[in-house]
Design an enzyme around this catalytic site. Structure first.
Site, PDB file in Angstrom:
ATOM      1  N   GLY A 263       1.108  -0.904   0.305  1.00 14.03           N
ATOM      2  CA  GLY A 263      -0.296  -0.138   0.195  1.00 14.03           C
ATOM      3  C   GLY A 263       1.366   1.257   0.197  1.00 14.03           C
TER       4      GLY A 263
ATOM      5  N   ASP B 137       0.349   2.447   8.378  1.00 10.88           N
ATOM      6  CA  ASP B 137      -0.283   1.590   9.955  1.00 10.88           C
ATOM      7  C   ASP B 137       0.494   1.736  10.863  1.00 10.88           C
ATOM      8  OD1 ASP B 137      -2.007   0.807   7.893  1.00 10.88           O
ATOM      9  OD2 ASP B 137      -1.375  -1.239   8.273  1.00 10.88           O
TER      10      ASP B 137
ATOM     11  N   ARG C 129       1.029  -6.093  -4.947  1.00 10.28           N
ATOM     12  CA  ARG C 129       1.271  -6.643  -3.198  1.00 10.28           C
ATOM     13  C   ARG C 129       1.502  -8.135  -3.772  1.00 10.28           C
ATOM     14  NH1 ARG C 129      -1.318  -4.773   0.239  1.00 10.28           N
ATOM     15  NH2 ARG C 129      -2.477  -2.045   0.045  1.00 10.28           N
TER      16      ARG C 129
ATOM     17  N   LYS D   5       8.655   0.636   6.033  1.00 10.98           N
ATOM     18  CA  LYS D   5       7.007   1.807   4.999  1.00 10.98           C
ATOM     19  C   LYS D   5       5.651   1.165   5.472  1.00 10.98           C
ATOM     20  CE  LYS D   5       4.360   0.020   2.447  1.00 10.98           C
ATOM     21  NZ  LYS D   5       3.723  -0.638   1.516  1.00 10.98           N
ATOM     22  N   THR D   6       5.111   2.181   5.943  1.00 12.88           N
ATOM     23  CA  THR D   6       3.845   2.032   6.367  1.00 12.88           C
ATOM     24  C   THR D   6       3.027   2.597   7.477  1.00 12.88           C
ATOM     25  OG1 THR D   6       1.841   0.164   7.803  1.00 12.88           O
ATOM     26  CG2 THR D   6       3.833   0.011   8.029  1.00 12.88           C
TER      27      THR D   6
ATOM     28  N   ASP E 221       5.820  -7.210   6.395  1.00  9.00           N
ATOM     29  CA  ASP E 221       6.371  -8.891   5.118  1.00  9.00           C
ATOM     30  C   ASP E 221       6.888  -8.401   4.453  1.00  9.00           C
ATOM     31  OD1 ASP E 221       4.211  -9.971   6.406  1.00  9.00           O
ATOM     32  OD2 ASP E 221       2.597 -10.153   4.848  1.00  9.00           O
TER      33      ASP E 221
END
Lengths: 552, 552
Positions: B81, B205, B145, B202-203, B176
């Site tokens: 994402g 979240d 993805r 990266k994220t 992941d």
């Protein structure tokens, strides 16, 4: 309450006044303009406003202040939906009032016009007002949707004003509120109350606009906030390359917000209600138009895109309005109970089929089932369909999906169509006002007090030449009646300010129309980003694209 | 494509590097740290990574560059994402690579890891890279993805690298993707391909975080964008005083985003999934908790509020997880067809009632009907309930409504409860990166190249001391295996980077827990406003509240 760093920093911002108001209260004088008449129905409007019709337009200029020295007690009201900059109107009004005479008093009536009727107020002082400078929201005194329109209400208002010695009321609102301000001004004059009434043009919808009002406040900030978000979504679409985003934006009566956002972000699709109405487009035609873009992009390997849908779009579709009218009729009186008693949706559907004309049934039949059901199951207290609840972004994505399935079956389309939906409304109505709205609103409020001080009533605070730097702005006042015409409302002819729709021969729409064919097929997204308050002028002091094009 | 004024202005921004990287490529040398071991399951992890386990942590410092002079051909991949700042990682990598040797080459593999497998790339040059400096999105090369995790994929990757003479791969991704980067590094080393692999964290979240990674990039900008919007909605709620807004924010596996937004905006309610799980809260308990706030505020005349709901909240509710598991079992095999054949929802409901345990049926019974139906009617290709489709913001507002109706009947509540719903996700993933993310990402990319140049593989680009000004940041590298433990995935024990959940004894949650009782009843909203890039440092150079509290 803990303040955010931005809020603290914004307190330091000094809003820019029009050049002619920058020399101090003692150096503001009036320059008389021409006598005015209403834009239409002059005789009827003049008859309704014997005391306030036909007055002169005025502008302020530098010169010795010749206004009468008397103590002013002013009441201010925020009316209707929130719009960024409302606080600065109050601050500008307060500053001019106190600079003129420290003994002047400003009453803030709480929760909208009902605050005046219920005598619910707060007297504003420095400590309190300073907490709201250059901030978003209407929380300084709250807002509300009560309409000030009956003689009984006016009598109560006059009573409250008399009790507090109020000399003037400033109403900050949209077209309806300013219409009511004019009627209240006439009442106050006719009854010799000595209370003046001044209006200020507010609405994020952008539909309070005419040859005198270049734009209503809040439109700039709200559309920039929506465009920030739309740009972010566009960039996401162009990165992930797998979704079509259907984004509904606020604006029921007109599509100014959608158009401005489209000019800022260059999406693949933007529907404009006024065009749909003018071309008498059907739902199927609109879906086909969008599906063309989806299919052409898919053929180029781009199974993604962004479509902007104005909130009120379905109300512009002629066949849909007919359908709604038929449904309202079909369910009138005892029929509602009869309909509700039918045990299954299948039974109800048969009832509907028997009751609608063939043409409307054809429109009904293409709707997704959840929207079919919504039309019949969720009705307002008068039994009418609640058109505003229709999720038009989902309606059109569903219609496009059906259209694409037919194309796929016919072998003319072979793409993927995954959709995501968004609604942008509350996200932008209370943003920190842009520098433009902070300046414009402060000027409107400051100017409103100068109109009071010089004895005007039934006037709108008018600041124009807005596409230029603030020192070239022109401050003055315009009789509200000048903007009026007669319209049919609830079965009666009433004098009202004409609502401004998107003009299909205007420059903003024309610019859009010239470019949209390319935008529909190519990826021409523009990413405006967040509103900036401190950066370079070319970033921070932009007006809307709409205003820039109109004044180009 | 027409650029926005902000985009043009942001091109001029020079991202700040950590002090130790500011002296030019020729003045960067390595300081060796300690040998590392994994956070748990050391023997098992060491066995899986014979070539890359147990290496030293390293930091860079000012000193003569002693790296080998060889031409580097690097491939870069954006995985998963979008997160604001991804472009700057690529830019930092590119700049360090070209500054080291103008003949070095950077391949951008397109559309995520699949670009490497399909040999789909673009060679990056100045003209192209310059269009993406300090901008949001992953559109520079796209993302995807596809998971790089099988031996077959690794073999293809090695082949593609050999074809182009690629000496290193940089993978920009979440937990992941970085786990897979470590496995790929081990494969490349074991097969003597000469290809190094470096990861970047990266994220949005925020769940890729541990004693080595202070935060993943994008979390700062995304949470600031969501907080801008939440603050605007709060201000609207506090102005109109008539709606409760239920706002769902992205974050399925952990509630960091919700918590950070709550710390920035001080809403009345914020649910934290990790707390719900720890306290084994039921849906009814959560609804009761929210209803307490609604009722207490109503008693004070405040029939409005804001509640933040993390996207993944229902998955943290134990009884709900049991219900989902039972439904998946109930519909396994032939039962799906049997269930689908039942003619009416009433028949289906009876089937469900007969098939669930009494406890799960009690949970099912309190759900709103549309969610009940969704659980059974919308299932993924494996026949499983699609928990991610559940509109948890609407679920909880419906449960609260029922709870309040019971209170009203009991005479303990006499307010109004009108709700509006929002979901914030795509709105923030591609915003222009904040100054923090622009600097952090550029540093991560620049630093990643220095790790390559000094011959490291299986390392994560690590920049720390992030709560301090950038010149005090510390740049270096950490073996990815150090962050790993063994976890059960798809029936197998696998070495993975542990996902970081909100720590209930950590300072950010503790701060929230200390204040939320007051926030629930009073109106303590804070309005952060739009991200600023040019203003005073106290506005523009803020880190997240989470990081500030963690490092306080």
């Amino acid at each position: 309450m803990k303040l955010s760093p931005l809020q603290t920093a914004r307190y330091q911002y000094t809003p820019k006044l029009p050049g002619m108001l920058r020399n101090g209260i003692s150096e503001i004088c009036v320059k008389n303009g021409n006598a005015t008449e209403s834009v239409a129905d002059q005789e009827k409007i003049a008859a309704q406003f014997p005391n306030t019709y036909g007055k002169n337009e005025i502008t302020f200029q530098k010169g010795k202040n010749t206004s009468e020295a008397k103590k002013q007690v002013v009441g201010v009201i925020l009316s209707g939906g929130q719009a960024p900059g409302g606080h600065n109107v109050v601050c500008g009004l307060y500053d001019a009032l106190k600079a003129t005479n420290p003994d002047n008093v400003l009453y803030g009536f709480k929760g909208g016009p009902s605050g005046l009727l219920e005598d619910d107020y707060r007297i504003l002082d420095d400590d309190y007002v300073n907490q709201f400078r250059n901030t978003g929201g209407f929380d300084i005194i709250g807002s509300g949707r009560t309409k000030l329109e009956t003689e009984e209400q006016f009598a109560v208002a006059a009573e409250v004003c008399k009790k507090h010695g109020i000399t003037a009321i400033v109403i900050i609102g949209g077209d309806d509120s300013n219409t009511n301000a004019a009627v209240l001004a006439e009442y106050m004059a006719a009854h010799n109350t000595g209370v003046q009434v001044i209006g200020c043009p507010k609405t994020i919808d952008g539909d309070l606009k005419n040859e005198d009002i270049e734009c209503s406040f809040g439109f700039d900030t709200a559309t920039k906030t929506y465009s920030e978000i739309i740009g972010n979504i566009e960039r996401d679409a162009n990165s992930a390359k797998k979704y079509w985003h259907f984004i509904k934006v606020m604006g029921r009566s007109a599509s100014h917000v959608a158009l401005e956002c489209a000019l800022q972000t260059q999406p693949n699709i933007c529907l404009i209600g006024e065009e749909v109405a003018a071309k008498k487009m059907s739902l199927a035609q609109i879906a086909d138009y969008i599906a063309d873009s989806v299919a052409e992009r898919a053929a180029k390997g781009m199974n993604f895109g962004v479509a902007i849908i104005p909130e009120g779009i379905v109300e512009f579709v002629p066949e849909f309005s007919v359908l709604i009218a038929e449904i309202n009729e079909l369910l009138a009186g005892e029929n509602t109970a009869k309909f509700n008693a039918l045990p299954t949706w299948k039974d109800k559907y048969a009832f509907i089929e028997a009751g609608l004309t063939k043409e409307s049934m054809a429109v009904f039949a293409i709707l997704p089932e959840n929207i079919q059901q919504q039309l019949f199951l969720e009705r307002d207290p008068h039994g009418n369909v609640q058109v505003s609840l229709i999720e038009s972004e989902k309606l059109f994505s569903a219609l496009v999906k059906d259209n694409l399935a037919a194309r796929k079956a016919a072998g003319t389309y072979n793409g993927k169509f995954s959709t995501l939906h968004h609604f942008l409304g509350y996200e932008g109505r209370c943003a920190f006002p842009s520098n433009f709205d902070a300046d414009y609103c402060y000027s409107l409020g400051y100017n409103a007090f100068m109109l009071i001080q010089y004895g005007y009533t039934g006037y709108l605070s008018k600041v124009s030449n807005l596409s230029k730097p603030a020192d070239e702005w022109v401050a003055g006042g315009m009789p509200i009646t000048k903007m009026m015409n007669m319209e049919r409302r609830n079965g009666q002819d009433k004098p009202v300010i004409r609502k401004a729709l998107v003009e299909l021969d205007g420059k903003p729409f024309q610019y859009f129309a010239e470019h949209r064919a390319e935008w529909a097929v190519e990826t021409c997204f523009t990413y405006p980003g967040a509103i900036q308050y401190f950066g370079p002028a070319e970033v921070c002091d932009l007006t809307t694209r709409t205003l820039a094009l109109e004044k180009a």
